[in-house]
Design an enzyme around this catalytic site. Structure first.
Site, PDB file in Angstrom:
ATOM      1  N   HIS A   1       0.868  -1.188   0.000  1.00  0.00           N
ATOM      2  CA  HIS A   1       0.000   0.000   0.000  1.00  0.00           C
ATOM      3  C   HIS A   1       0.902   1.234   0.000  1.00  0.00           C
ATOM      4  CE1 HIS A   1      -3.333   2.631   0.827  1.00  0.00           C
ATOM      5  NE2 HIS A   1      -2.647   3.156   1.823  1.00  0.00           N
TER       6      HIS A   1
ATOM      7  N   ASP B   1       1.239   4.975  -0.255  1.00  0.00           N
ATOM      8  CA  ASP B   1       0.511   6.233  -0.217  1.00  0.00           C
ATOM      9  C   ASP B   1       1.081   7.173  -1.266  1.00  0.00           C
ATOM     10  OD1 ASP B   1      -1.406   5.810   1.830  1.00  0.00           O
ATOM     11  OD2 ASP B   1       0.180   5.928   3.317  1.00  0.00           O
TER      12      ASP B   1
ATOM     13  N   ASP C   1      -7.459   1.623   2.821  1.00  0.00           N
ATOM     14  CA  ASP C   1      -7.061   2.577   3.860  1.00  0.00           C
ATOM     15  C   ASP C   1      -7.849   3.877   3.799  1.00  0.00           C
ATOM     16  OD1 ASP C   1      -5.471   3.438   6.024  1.00  0.00           O
ATOM     17  OD2 ASP C   1      -4.078   4.464   4.694  1.00  0.00           O
TER      18      ASP C   1
ATOM     19  N   HIS D   1      -6.136   9.676  -0.652  1.00  0.00           N
ATOM     20  CA  HIS D   1      -6.770   9.667   0.673  1.00  0.00           C
ATOM     21  C   HIS D   1      -5.895  10.154   1.823  1.00  0.00           C
ATOM     22  CE1 HIS D   1      -5.113   5.447   0.540  1.00  0.00           C
ATOM     23  NE2 HIS D   1      -4.682   5.830   1.728  1.00  0.00           N
TER      24      HIS D   1
END
Length: 1022
Positions: free
Chosen positions: A261, A263, A373, A578
């Site tokens: 994941h 970001d 997330d 996000h």
């Protein structure tokens, strides 16, 4: 037997870490090190290798915050290592925790990225080592990134901006060596780690736990600590029966999906994320070479696009692995966007641009939305996902809920309109699993679907800051594939997991259904933090919609313009990630976002001007007023010089997107007032009124009365007033993210020391301004604006904000009895409780609403509108709008400076038609265009007030077809007719990607259809 369990377990732990693991390498030789420090921002490989490298000592400091140092490592593999597992060991000065949150490196080999290095991946197997052997001189280049450790447990830090980070060196090069890895010791360590993990995860009285304890004890008895390498194979043989015992027949089945994941920005800027992707993806494809069974799922099309542009050789490797089924595109979105804050149209475009990109490069679209997330999921999302071909959905974020445990792990999520998507929350409760037995045990213990399903998903790999799975994770997975005492684990893909579940459903199993939003009981402060990032996004969304509309009005869009509009959309979509639009990133990220929004805004204004020029604007005197809202409008607005004028677009012939000549608007003003004298604004020293509202304030400018004249209702409860409140804002943790339930209770209204002045007192418009200082060093001016003919009272705030850890909110008490409020969300409205009667209700003390919140009782209601705020507190008898926050982590100067926003109060009768109209007019102001445009020009008109247009554009395939996206907004099944500028030859319902789904009958050139409650429809019209 005597109970010596604790003692033996301690022995196993110490001997593994202190007496076996240190013998992982049979031999080591040092590497010679040279270094070049990049003087500014990162540079490409080709630039770096051409520089002059200087000798560098192991143990020397390096790395200014956010800087880059290239290390050249040279050495000679001894000839007697031929056929051995030879590795470079590179430690840039890592701390063992938080891979991806500190220094990282990308290893280059013969001009191409080889793999990343981070605290949990320091070994770099040399290409060609093993059976064939690598001996002689070797050279590696390591691109060292001195990313600072910003995650300081919520303590303010200057490290989040280049302007404040300083230039102190952060790291010391700890290790640069070649090593001959002892494979027997390596695999023994993994055997022991897995079996110990299985043992300690079992109940104390489980026979398998007791047997494993003795088998491990016997294995360590077989090891000679003075000759670990020579005796490791013997110890492994002792453990072989324990590893060969198969899982129990009833064991749960887990599909492990490799994942990182990454970001797109958070505690690092986007420029660093590009490099994180290169490090992670290079490691992933290399791991696939060594482990053909390994699968790596990767979302976010923009990250692939970065690789294609900046690391083309690596991208070709990725493409090969996608074709082989090992590197698996998932999610279908441009980025893993926040779901609360972007508009519905933006979320459609996230999927359109993501799916199109995946299809153009890899020949496939995704079938699942993958956003593990994200901070909550509105009730309209299933329909949006399905419109882009995604009928499956994966997240795990609700496992963080602080108040209520979500009741399902695999279920049907049903949206407002009835659309369902098959949804899975991995019961491991993380997207960063490390494939250890305790996680497997947690998955089995947590899983709430044992009654009907055998299958669960486990995303594993170092995430957030990237890194992904390690070889040790894959090795542990092989041992956990079929092992007694733990669920059975197989490596696979999200699609394979959903196929298994769908097979269970087809065989007669029944999955539970959750209807409505998936509210996240944390991170409520992200609805307000870094508000200018949110405001910039909303502005760009509006301008993108307008630009597409006005270009569509002139016929087919030139290829270069269509391409640029697509690129601008993608630029905005990136900033909806996000951790960007929620306001939870470092200062660097938000500075970049606001600059990007400003750039996109400026370019869109130019493109809109070009579109009007194509429509004939620019000639003649005066102005043309262009209306991009869904429906006609009659209102008082400011002309280009700031004077009030009546905009009359309410005639029966007006289309919702029709430019109307405005050069004689002022000439028609007197006639308009003569027709509706009761609507002119009248004022006294402390009040103003028209035919709809009467507003009064006290000596310090606080509104004490709002009367709905037509209905004879006082809006405010007796003794209450509209108040701006300031409250201490100290979250327990996650400063920029969280807002606590008690925060507003500790607030106090701003009062006293206010200057109240009249700005304008005309029959068309009255404006009074209240000016005050407050807090530490802040000032605020609030303008109350009432217009002729309008039931809407605007409160225009201009705040110079210099507070720290404070919440500024607008409290609007309402004399309305309602157990629910209606909140505007993407493509619809949701009802939320105004009371804390249950734990689920109480948890919703701060909710997201886009353009309005409405509180109604029967035939009377009051809506609170806004043009740039999202966080709202609903309480029994009112609404509080969160205006500003001032969190100190991760950006210690978050939100400081000047902010403007309008919040409006709108009393109304039954239904939401008036609310929808006024909310859209507030957010989509009319546009004054110099010169004349043919006022016979029409584009699209809809005849239902509860139907809203989300997009009017030309089809992306260049056919010239018109694409119209519309939705029913309030939950009322509605027949609707569309009037077009020319007779419609053919019409189709299509999906979000504009692929035709079904033909719609066309009668006399018009299109008519019926929308189900909250239905989203995309039409393609020839």
């Amino acid at each position: 037997m005597h109970d010596d369990r604790v003692l033996v377990e301690k022995r196993i732990e110490r001997e593994l870490w202190q007496r076996v693991l240190p013998h992982l390498y049979r031999d080591r030789v040092p590497l010679r090190v040279e270094a070049w420090e990049v003087p500014g921002e990162p540079v490409p490989y080709e630039h770096a290798v051409a520089q002059r490298f200087e000798p560098f000592e192991v143990g020397a400091p390096w790395g200014r915050p956010w800087g880059t140092t290239w290390f050249r490592l040279r050495g000679e593999v001894p000839s007697d290592w031929r056929g051995r597992s030879v590795e470079a060991i590179v430690d840039l000065g890592f701390g063992m925790r938080y891979a991806g949150f500190q220094a990282e490196g990308l290893v280059w080999w013969q001009g191409a990225p080889l793999q990343g290095v981070h605290p949990r991946r320091q070994a770099v197997p040399l290409p060609g080592s093993g059976d064939a052997g690598t001996v002689g001189e070797v050279e590696l280049l390591v691109e060292g990134a001195a990313n600072p450790m910003v995650f300081t447990r919520f303590q303010p830090t200057p490290l989040g901006s280049l302007d404040t980070a300083g230039d102190a060196l952060l790291y010391r090069l700890a290790t640069a060596e070649l090593g001959w890895r002892d494979d027997d010791v390596y695999h023994l360590c993994l055997d022991v780690e897995v079996l110990t993990g299985v043992m300690t995860a079992l109940p104390l009285d489980d026979p398998r736990r007791q047997r494993l304890l003795r088998q491990l004890e016997q294995a360590f008895d077989a090891i000679d600590v003075d000759a670990v390498g020579a005796t490791a194979a013997r110890a492994r043989e002792v453990l072989r029966p324990a590893l060969d015992l198969p899982a129990r027949a009833s064991s749960m089945r887990v599909i492990g999906v490799g994942h990182a994941h990454i970001d797109t920005a958070w505690l690092w800027p986007i420029r660093e994320t590009v490099r994180k992707c290169a490090r992670t993806f290079a490691s992933a494809v290399r791991l696939m070479d060594d482990h053909p069974e390994y699968r790596f799922a990767c979302s976010q099309a923009v990250q692939y696009a970065w690789m294609e542009e900046r690391y083309p050789a690596l991208f070709e490797r990725i493409r090969e692995k996608v074709a082989a089924g090992q590197f698996v595109p998932v999610g279908g979105m441009w980025v893993e966007a926040d779901m609360n804050l972007p508009s519905g149209e933006s979320l459609v475009r996230q999927l359109v641009h993501g799916q199109r990109w995946f299809e153009s490069r890899f020949g496939r679209r995704c079938t699942e939305v993958w956003i593990p997330d994200v901070f909550g999921y509105p009730a309209t999302m299933p329909q949006i996902y399905a419109s882009a071909g995604c009928d499956r959905f994966v997240t795990q974020k609700l496992s963080w809920n602080k108040q209520n445990r979500f009741p399902h792990h695999t279920f049907w999520w049903e949206g407002l309109d009835g659309t369902r998507v098959l949804t899975h929350f991995p019961p491991v409760d993380t997207y960063n699993a490390e494939v250890v037995p305790s996680e497997m045990a947690d998955s089995e213990r947590n899983f709430r679907e044992h009654g009907w399903s055998d299958w669960a998903l486990m995303p594993y790999g170092h995430g957030n800051g990237g890194g992904g799975p390690t070889r040790e994770m894959v090795e542990r997975a092989a041992r956990l594939a079929d092992l007694d005492g733990t669920p059975r684990l197989q490596l696979g893909t999200p699609a394979e997991f959903f196929d298994r579940v769908e097979a269970e459903l087809a065989a007669g199993a029944s999955a539970p259904v959750w209807r409505g939003e998936l509210y996240f009981e944390m991170h409520r402060g992200t609805l307000t933090s870094q508000i200018e990032t949110k405001v910039g996004n909303r502005r760009c969304e509006r301008l993108l919609r307008e630009a597409e509309l006005w270009w569509a009005a002139g016929g087919p869009v030139p290829v270069e313009v269509a391409g640029e509009l697509g690129a601008l959309w993608r630029d905005v979509l990136v900033q909806q990630f996000h951790d960007i639009i929620p306001g939870s990133s470092i200062a660097w990220v938000h500075d970049d976002a606001e600059r990007e929004h400003a750039r996109v805004t400026a370019r869109l204004e130019e493109l809109i001007a070009d579109a009007f020029a194509r429509l004939g604007a620019g000639g003649g005197a005066g102005w043309t007023v262009a209306n991009a809202a869904t429906h006609p409008r009659l209102e008082v607005v400011s002309d280009p010089e700031g004077a009030p004028v009546v905009v009359d677009l309410a005639g029966s012939s007006a289309a919702p997107f029709a430019p109307v000549s405005g050069d004689r608007l002022q000439d028609r003003l007197d006639d308009r007032l003569d027709d509706r004298l009761d609507d002119r604004v009248v004022t006294t020293e402390s009040s103003m009124a028209n035919g709809h509202l009467a507003v009064q304030w006290d000596l310090d400018g606080t509104i004490t009365s709002i009367i709905d004249v037509a209905r004879g209702r006082e809006v405010l409860p007796s003794g209450r007033c509209v108040a701006v409140e300031l409250a201490p804002d100290h979250p327990v943790e996650y400063d920029a993210w969280d807002l606590e339930s008690w925060t507003r209770d500790r607030g106090a209204a701003l009062s006293g020391d206010a200057e109240v002045v009249w700005v304008e007192r005309g029959p068309l418009r009255a404006i009074v301004e209240v000016r005050r200082s407050f807090g530490r060093a802040s000032t605020m001016s609030t303008r109350y604006v009432l217009r002729a003919g309008s039931a809407r009272l605007d409160l225009e705030f201009d705040v110079d904000w210099h507070e720290s850890e404070r919440l500024l909110s607008l409290d609007v008490p309402l004399d309305v009895r309602a157990s629910e409020a209606v909140c505007d969300v993407q493509f619809g409205t949701v009802r939320r409780p105004t009371h804390p009667s249950s734990p689920w209700d109480a948890a919703k003390f701060e909710v997201c609403a886009h353009r309005f919140v409405d509180v109604s009782e029967g035939r009377f209601g009051v809506a609170v509108l806004n043009d740039g705020r999202f966080g709202h507190c609903l309480f029994d008898g009112g609404v509080s709008v969160s205006l500003l926050r001032a969190a100190r982590f991760p950006d210690p100067d978050a939100d400081q400076g000047r902010h403007r926003v309008t919040v409006s109060i709108l009393p109304h009768g039954p239904g939401l038609d008036d609310v929808l109209r006024e909310a859209e007019h507030l957010n989509v102001p009319v546009r004054f265009v110099p010169g004349a445009i043919d006022d016979a020009l029409r584009l699209v008109a809809v005849d239902a007030p509860n139907v809203q247009l989300s997009a009017v554009k030309r089809a992306d395939d260049g056919s010239g077809d018109l694409v119209v996206r519309l939705y029913e907004a309030v939950g009322d099944r509605t027949p609707v007719s569309l009037t077009l500028p020319a007779p419609v030859r053919a019409a189709w319902r299509c999906d979000a990607l504009e692929d035709r789904l079904e033909t719609i009958d066309v009668a006399d050139g018009f299109v008519a259809l019926t929308l189900r409650p909250f239905e989203l429809v995309t039409l393609r019209l020839a």
